[in-house]
Design a protein around this motif. Sequence first.
Motif, short mmCIF file in Angstrom:
data_model
loop_
_atom_site.label_atom_id
_atom_site.label_comp_id
_atom_site.label_asym_id
_atom_site.label_seq_id
_atom_site.Cartn_x
_atom_site.Cartn_y
_atom_site.Cartn_z
N GLY A 194 0.82 -1.20 0.00
CA GLY A 194 0.00 0.00 0.00
C GLY A 194 0.85 1.25 0.00
N LYS A 195 0.34 2.32 -0.59
CA LYS A 195 1.05 3.59 -0.64
C LYS A 195 0.12 4.69 -0.14
N ARG A 196 0.64 5.49 0.77
CA ARG A 196 -0.13 6.60 1.33
C ARG A 196 0.70 7.88 1.21
N LEU A 197 0.15 8.88 0.53
CA LEU A 197 0.79 10.19 0.42
C LEU A 197 0.00 11.16 1.29
N ARG A 198 0.66 11.74 2.28
CA ARG A 198 -0.01 12.61 3.23
C ARG A 198 0.76 13.92 3.37
N SER A 199 0.04 14.97 3.74
CA SER A 199 0.68 16.25 4.01
C SER A 199 0.81 16.44 5.51
N GLY A 200 1.66 17.38 5.91
CA GLY A 200 1.79 17.69 7.32
C GLY A 200 2.93 16.97 8.00
N PRO A 201 3.09 17.16 9.31
CA PRO A 201 4.18 16.53 10.05
C PRO A 201 4.11 15.01 9.99
N VAL A 202 5.26 14.38 9.92
CA VAL A 202 5.33 12.92 9.81
C VAL A 202 4.68 12.22 11.01
N PRO A 203 4.96 12.62 12.26
CA PRO A 203 4.32 11.92 13.38
C PRO A 203 2.79 11.97 13.31
N ASP A 204 2.23 13.12 12.91
CA ASP A 204 0.78 13.23 12.78
C ASP A 204 0.25 12.23 11.76
N ALA A 205 0.92 12.16 10.62
CA ALA A 205 0.45 11.27 9.55
C ALA A 205 0.54 9.81 9.96
#
Length: 288
Positions: free
Chosen positions: A88-99
């Motif tokens: 699976g691949k997830r592209l997220r914005s914002g701080p890494v710990p939050d994601a």
Amino acid sequence: MGGLDRVQRPQVLLGYDASEDNDPALRWAVEEARLRGLSLVMCHCWHWPYAADHMDDRVEAIIKRAGEMLLEQGEARARRLGAPGTVGKRLRSGPVPDALVGESGEAELIVIGSHERHRLPVGSTAVQLPARARRPVLAVRRCGGEHGRVVAGVDGSAGGEAALGFAVEEAALRGWSLRVVFGAWEPGAVDEAELPLFSDKERLAQVRTAALEKAVAPWRERYPKVDLRASVVLDRPRETLLAAVEDADLLVVGDRGTRGLDPLFLGATSSAMLHHAPCTVAIVPAAP
């Protein structure tokens, strides 16, 4: 290598950024997924490098596409390394710990890369994430070679019990030996009724050894093939663990220890291990 005798969540979650420090984490995550029979999910976080009032849709689209391409390359590498099933691949914005916290609902564990010891920034993901995640977090470092050994630190706390269980499972899955250590010289972390023990080292050793054997006995029974040795050391937990992991591949500790610190922060010992242990460190939260 043996399987586990419990139901697991379906995913191994990897924080992926394609950096040099991240490649050992990718290898570790692939191996975890393969050994546990779980799927691998790779999460990459992008961020807007300029002020929020200077957003540009075209530039944002380029940044996102770069993140997508990075994940595609990571997926290809994971498959070359033997990742099972669908990646699976997830592209997220914002701080890494939050994601990663947000993506961890279906994760059995979270794997991230880590700077080498003594070079870990205070605000790094390896420091922030374990204090917030409710799943085990493995901060993977390069090791000098495989030693085939896990070390677990226990202290009588719920986090220590959870760390012991995770360490036994890792040893069983990988066919590694396990050393469980109890750094018993911590008078500042015990109830007042136990303080007299620290004036009688022999009695202290007896009491802590009995507690340690009681803790490991169920795990010896459940995983009899694991080479498990347990010992009490009359030294502070930090010094005890650092001495034990010089030839280890993995150190497993709880997230808070016996002091029950503010939930926004790691315990002092687990934080010190992230900064100073030479091997991969797993921080395991207590069961809810």
